[in-house]
Design a protein around this motif. Sequence first.
Motif, short mmCIF file in Angstrom:
data_model
loop_
_atom_site.label_atom_id
_atom_site.label_comp_id
_atom_site.label_asym_id
_atom_site.label_seq_id
_atom_site.Cartn_x
_atom_site.Cartn_y
_atom_site.Cartn_z
N ALA A 126 -4.34 -3.70 -1.21
CA ALA A 126 -3.83 -5.23 -1.59
C ALA A 126 -4.14 -5.47 -3.42
O ALA A 126 -3.38 -6.38 -3.77
CB ALA A 126 -4.43 -6.04 -0.88
N ALA A 127 -5.20 -4.57 -3.85
CA ALA A 127 -5.53 -4.58 -4.99
C ALA A 127 -4.32 -4.80 -5.92
O ALA A 127 -4.47 -5.59 -7.12
CB ALA A 127 -7.41 -4.30 -5.28
N PRO A 128 -3.73 -4.45 -6.06
CA PRO A 128 -2.80 -3.86 -7.17
C PRO A 128 -1.72 -5.14 -7.21
O PRO A 128 -1.91 -5.33 -8.79
CB PRO A 128 -1.72 -2.50 -6.93
CG PRO A 128 -3.05 -1.23 -7.13
CD PRO A 128 -3.58 -2.72 -5.78
N LEU A 129 -1.29 -4.94 -6.01
CA LEU A 129 0.15 -6.45 -5.84
C LEU A 129 -0.88 -8.33 -6.48
O LEU A 129 -0.33 -8.19 -7.44
CB LEU A 129 0.15 -6.60 -4.62
CG LEU A 129 0.92 -7.38 -4.58
CD1 LEU A 129 2.85 -7.04 -5.57
CD2 LEU A 129 1.66 -7.06 -2.80
N ALA A 130 -2.20 -8.22 -6.16
CA ALA A 130 -2.56 -9.08 -6.54
C ALA A 130 -3.21 -8.82 -8.01
O ALA A 130 -2.83 -9.88 -8.66
CB ALA A 130 -4.27 -8.96 -5.54
N VAL A 131 -2.92 -7.53 -8.56
CA VAL A 131 -3.86 -8.31 -9.75
C VAL A 131 -2.66 -8.21 -10.44
O VAL A 131 -2.42 -9.07 -11.63
CB VAL A 131 -4.42 -6.56 -10.17
CG1 VAL A 131 -3.98 -6.18 -11.84
CG2 VAL A 131 -5.60 -6.52 -10.08
N MET A 132 -1.73 -7.78 -10.22
CA MET A 132 0.34 -7.41 -10.98
C MET A 132 0.65 -9.15 -11.06
O MET A 132 1.34 -9.52 -12.05
CB MET A 132 1.30 -6.93 -10.45
CG MET A 132 0.74 -5.30 -10.72
SD MET A 132 2.08 -4.40 -9.86
CE MET A 132 1.69 -3.45 -9.44
N VAL A 133 0.19 -9.68 -10.08
CA VAL A 133 0.31 -11.11 -9.77
C VAL A 133 -0.29 -12.14 -11.07
O VAL A 133 -0.20 -12.83 -11.31
CB VAL A 133 0.24 -11.71 -8.13
CG1 VAL A 133 0.17 -12.93 -8.25
CG2 VAL A 133 1.02 -11.17 -7.74
N GLY A 134 -1.48 -11.03 -10.95
CA GLY A 134 -2.97 -11.73 -12.05
C GLY A 134 -2.34 -11.80 -13.44
O GLY A 134 -2.64 -12.82 -14.43
N ILE A 135 -1.67 -10.79 -13.66
CA ILE A 135 -1.42 -10.79 -14.93
C ILE A 135 0.73 -11.62 -15.46
O ILE A 135 0.36 -12.51 -16.50
CB ILE A 135 -1.08 -9.27 -15.23
CG1 ILE A 135 -2.40 -8.54 -15.11
CG2 ILE A 135 -0.30 -8.50 -16.42
CD1 ILE A 135 -2.03 -6.87 -15.09
N VAL A 136 1.10 -10.96 -14.48
CA VAL A 136 2.01 -12.23 -14.43
C VAL A 136 1.94 -14.04 -14.49
O VAL A 136 2.32 -14.88 -15.60
CB VAL A 136 3.26 -11.57 -13.50
CG1 VAL A 136 4.58 -12.78 -14.14
CG2 VAL A 136 3.50 -10.61 -13.33
N ALA A 137 1.39 -14.32 -13.63
CA ALA A 137 1.28 -15.90 -13.27
C ALA A 137 0.92 -16.39 -15.01
O ALA A 137 1.68 -17.43 -14.63
CB ALA A 137 0.23 -15.83 -12.31
N PRO A 138 0.22 -15.94 -15.61
CA PRO A 138 -0.56 -16.78 -16.53
C PRO A 138 0.56 -17.08 -17.83
O PRO A 138 1.09 -17.61 -18.10
CB PRO A 138 -1.92 -15.98 -16.97
CG PRO A 138 -1.93 -15.48 -15.93
CD PRO A 138 -1.43 -14.87 -14.89
N ALA A 139 1.44 -15.13 -18.15
CA ALA A 139 2.78 -15.64 -18.85
C ALA A 139 3.55 -16.79 -18.37
O ALA A 139 3.83 -17.19 -18.91
CB ALA A 139 2.69 -14.10 -19.23
N ALA A 185 -3.21 -14.29 -3.56
CA ALA A 185 -2.52 -14.10 -5.36
C ALA A 185 -2.59 -15.29 -6.47
O ALA A 185 -3.40 -15.68 -7.46
CB ALA A 185 -3.10 -12.66 -5.76
N ILE A 242 10.74 -13.01 -17.09
CA ILE A 242 10.31 -12.59 -15.91
C ILE A 242 11.17 -12.50 -15.41
O ILE A 242 11.56 -11.84 -13.81
CB ILE A 242 9.09 -13.72 -15.70
CG1 ILE A 242 8.14 -13.41 -16.10
CG2 ILE A 242 8.49 -13.51 -13.70
CD1 ILE A 242 6.61 -14.22 -16.00
N TRP A 270 -3.86 2.36 -14.32
CA TRP A 270 -4.45 2.18 -13.11
C TRP A 270 -2.58 2.01 -12.14
O TRP A 270 -2.57 2.68 -11.23
CB TRP A 270 -5.60 1.36 -12.71
CG TRP A 270 -5.78 0.86 -12.24
CD1 TRP A 270 -6.34 1.84 -10.76
CD2 TRP A 270 -5.62 0.03 -10.87
NE1 TRP A 270 -6.83 1.17 -9.75
CE2 TRP A 270 -6.43 -0.01 -9.77
CE3 TRP A 270 -4.91 -1.53 -11.85
CZ2 TRP A 270 -5.78 -1.25 -8.76
CZ3 TRP A 270 -5.16 -2.29 -10.65
CH2 TRP A 270 -5.91 -2.11 -9.72
N THR A 297 -8.20 -12.81 -8.84
CA THR A 297 -6.92 -12.67 -8.73
C THR A 297 -7.00 -11.12 -8.16
O THR A 297 -6.73 -11.22 -6.76
CB THR A 297 -5.79 -12.06 -9.53
OG1 THR A 297 -5.76 -13.38 -10.42
CG2 THR A 297 -4.34 -12.20 -8.80
#
Lengths: 102, 228
Positions: free
Chosen positions: A44-57, B192, A69, B114, B212
């Motif tokens: 589940a980490a990759p999807l969460a990290v993607m959200v973490g990168i997109v959301a602040p933008a 997230a 987006i 990654w 996140t």
Amino acid sequence: MTLRLELLPLIFALALASFACRAGGFWIMRFVRMTPRIQSALRAAPLAVMVGIVAPAAARGHPPELLGIAVTAAVMRLTGSDLGAALAGVATVALGRALLRG
Amino acid sequence: MSFSPAGWRRGFLRAQPLAVGVFGYAVAFGLLASEAGLSVLEAALMSATVYSGSAQVATVGGLAAGAGILASVVTVLMLNARYLLYGASLRPWLSQSTPGQAYASLYFLGDGNWLLSMNARNAGEQDAGFVFGSGIAMFLPWVVGTLLGSVAGSWLGRPELLALDFLLVAFCAAMATDLFKSRGDLWTVAVALAVALGVERLAPSGWTIVATGLAGIVAGYFRHEERA
């Protein structure tokens, strides 16, 4: 081309800190038994990290990025090509920034 | 389980679109480093060893403002803490290679490669060489771009006008759309998103990705429990 010797300890320390982060998580997992639940957690980490990168933008709320987006997600849904979708998003942002400046 | 040149090649080619963005970012870092008084060699050495955009920008800025080694190291640890998660999630895959191959792949690990690797793994990629090849594909333009930016001054002018800084965000949006569709992971995304927006408001951005990612791991852990 100069290299100040007094800078080398600093660069070396930073490099060490950086590699410790890169290798540390992998190393620690030696001592954790891989259960299906742990695997599900790590997957589940990759999807969460993607959200973490997109959301602040998105949260900064600049129109070109928000539109970028939206365009990216739409093109992805329509074409299934992540490269095409990303480039469409970048083009949208570049155009939007140019128009807002112009 | 293999770690083959064919795998490197697949990873290297797959990462090329992101490598363009890395290159633009690297040129910008080279410009910044030269403004901060770093020589071409110093900037390139930093890129080749520290190899982290956000951490290098932050420490070069701090250096110009007179920050010491300890403060700089703490900055790097904070901004790179997300790599702990990345490395942990690669354990099941990379542990099937030799330690030398695994740690070499980790040296070249970046955000983009990654994510690409985890995506490829989901899509059935078996060869751990993919991680190494896609890492090299991002590392080379980072070092070369730093050199060029540092040497050539402002030939790219204002890189933000080309929107290359948006490329990673766009790729993430695209891949997340894809993952979301195939797995219906509404639960992970909701958790997230809530954490990302919350942390972004409260804390410096270096922590957003860490928080996140951790939230996603916890969400995944409990989702499995629900299903089991």
